[in-house]
Design a protein around this motif. Sequence first.
Motif, mmCIF file in Angstrom:
data_model
loop_
_atom_site.group_PDB
_atom_site.id
_atom_site.type_symbol
_atom_site.label_atom_id
_atom_site.label_comp_id
_atom_site.label_asym_id
_atom_site.label_seq_id
_atom_site.Cartn_x
_atom_site.Cartn_y
_atom_site.Cartn_z
ATOM 1 N N UNK A 283 48.531 42.295 40.011
ATOM 2 C CA UNK A 283 47.198 41.828 39.677
ATOM 3 C C UNK A 283 47.316 40.555 38.843
ATOM 4 N N UNK A 284 46.630 39.507 39.271
ATOM 5 C CA UNK A 284 46.688 38.208 38.596
ATOM 6 C C UNK A 284 45.337 37.891 37.983
ATOM 7 N N UNK A 285 45.347 37.367 36.761
ATOM 8 C CA UNK A 285 44.107 37.068 36.066
ATOM 9 C C UNK A 285 43.450 35.767 36.479
ATOM 10 N N UNK A 286 43.510 35.426 37.746
ATOM 11 C CA UNK A 286 42.809 34.257 38.301
ATOM 12 C C UNK A 286 42.288 34.627 39.678
ATOM 13 N N UNK A 287 40.985 34.466 39.844
ATOM 14 C CA UNK A 287 40.360 34.751 41.133
ATOM 15 C C UNK A 287 39.661 33.531 41.691
ATOM 16 N N UNK A 288 38.577 33.770 42.393
ATOM 17 C CA UNK A 288 37.902 32.660 43.069
ATOM 18 C C UNK A 288 37.278 31.675 42.084
ATOM 19 N N UNK A 289 36.911 32.136 40.869
ATOM 20 C CA UNK A 289 36.350 31.212 39.889
ATOM 21 C C UNK A 289 37.399 30.246 39.350
ATOM 22 N N UNK A 290 38.672 30.640 39.432
ATOM 23 C CA UNK A 290 39.752 29.788 38.940
ATOM 24 C C UNK A 290 40.447 29.020 40.050
ATOM 25 N N UNK A 291 40.561 29.637 41.224
ATOM 26 C CA UNK A 291 41.322 29.023 42.313
ATOM 27 C C UNK A 291 40.453 28.459 43.422
ATOM 28 N N UNK A 292 39.168 28.822 43.422
ATOM 29 C CA UNK A 292 38.321 28.454 44.542
ATOM 30 C C UNK A 292 38.496 29.452 45.676
ATOM 31 N N UNK A 293 37.665 29.291 46.690
ATOM 32 C CA UNK A 293 37.766 30.170 47.859
ATOM 33 C C UNK A 293 37.826 29.325 49.124
ATOM 34 N N UNK A 294 38.652 28.304 49.071
ATOM 35 C CA UNK A 294 38.846 27.451 50.241
ATOM 36 C C UNK A 294 40.172 27.794 50.901
ATOM 37 N N UNK A 295 40.169 28.052 52.201
ATOM 38 C CA UNK A 295 41.415 28.431 52.874
ATOM 39 C C UNK A 295 42.320 27.229 53.101
#
Length: 396
Positions: A283-295
């Motif tokens: 489990x990593x403490x970075x999701x779409x708010x941190x990494x974006x959701x662009x493939x």
Amino acid sequence: MVGGGLGPVNIIVSTLIEAENVLPLLLEYKNTGRAVNLLYGFPPTPGAVERLSLISKAIGPNGLSLLVDHPDQLSAVLAIHSNTSIAPQIFLKVDMGARRAGVVPQTEACSNLIASLLSLESAGKAHLLGLYAHAGQSYYGSRRSEALDFLRQEFEALLVTAEAVHSIAPSKHLILSVGATPTTTSIRNLLIDHEDAGAVPTEEGNAIAALRATIAAIQLQKCTIEIHAGVYPTLDLQQLSTHALPTEGPHAMLTWNDLALTIVAEVASIYPGRGVNGTLEALLGSGSLALGREPCKTYPGWGILTPWNRPGVKMPSTRPENYVGWQVGRISQEHGILVWSGEGEPEELSVGQKVRVWPNHACVAGAGFGWYLVVDETREGKEDEIIDVWPRWRGW
């Protein structure tokens, strides 16, 4: 990026908040005697008129440029002129196949818009500075030749539009401004061709020859060429996956080492045996708010772990599509799931371990943070020492 000396300072922004925050810097440059120009890279809407007018007043004549691709936008151009008594500079945005924004060249709509802009120029209410194209579809390319060909298509779309302008105003000087990041990046292939023609495969060589021919035709039209900026100061996994420049060998100019933006995150939990074929997940403490959701078209994940703070792990030596190692395989709003990609035994991770992630798209990932922490990997023994902090301008 604008360099030193007394040359012009031309900056493109995509939001009004960026324009307002970069304004003091532009005024500093102007006070040193440099010509400054700020291009607002989105067609002006009625709601933007007041803020754009204030910017135009602050910079002065020839300081604010606008993108236009529809006749109804001209009312905003006229309103800015009315508010400031300064004629805005105009770039006509041309759609060269991306279908995101722009008027299609060699159409009645394009001809009518050109005539309207030249009419406003004759009245002293606007100045047609140039033509603008952006090959957003170049992100889907996978070879140097494709990136070069998209660059040629950008130029050719503007060339035929310049010819339409010159059919009405033969002596009109125009700036032809092109560039999505893959096409902007790809122009450096011409340096390889110049220095070592033997290093350029036939496919790339043909694309370079076609591009050179188009550039020569533009020069005959007495137009100035401008290559505008994209994400190439930082680059990201999407750009690495375009292979717009050599990614390996003696002429490598687009490699993992060139990816400047990473996201620091902590491993929050470990799940032995939960992954594919009984592999570890974390489990990593970075999701779409941190990494974006662009493939990214070359792999199914949302980010790839860098070697940082992972003893014994080296920089990847393969293309992204062949990468073996930890990647963010699944993503939620505030967290991601690290999964192992490829063959081999996954290395151990530990709860609380800090890692750095290469995001797919640096622009979107960066928007989740208020600042950039700048480090210099060439400072031996001090690679992680923060040497500068750059505030990020978020919002609109």
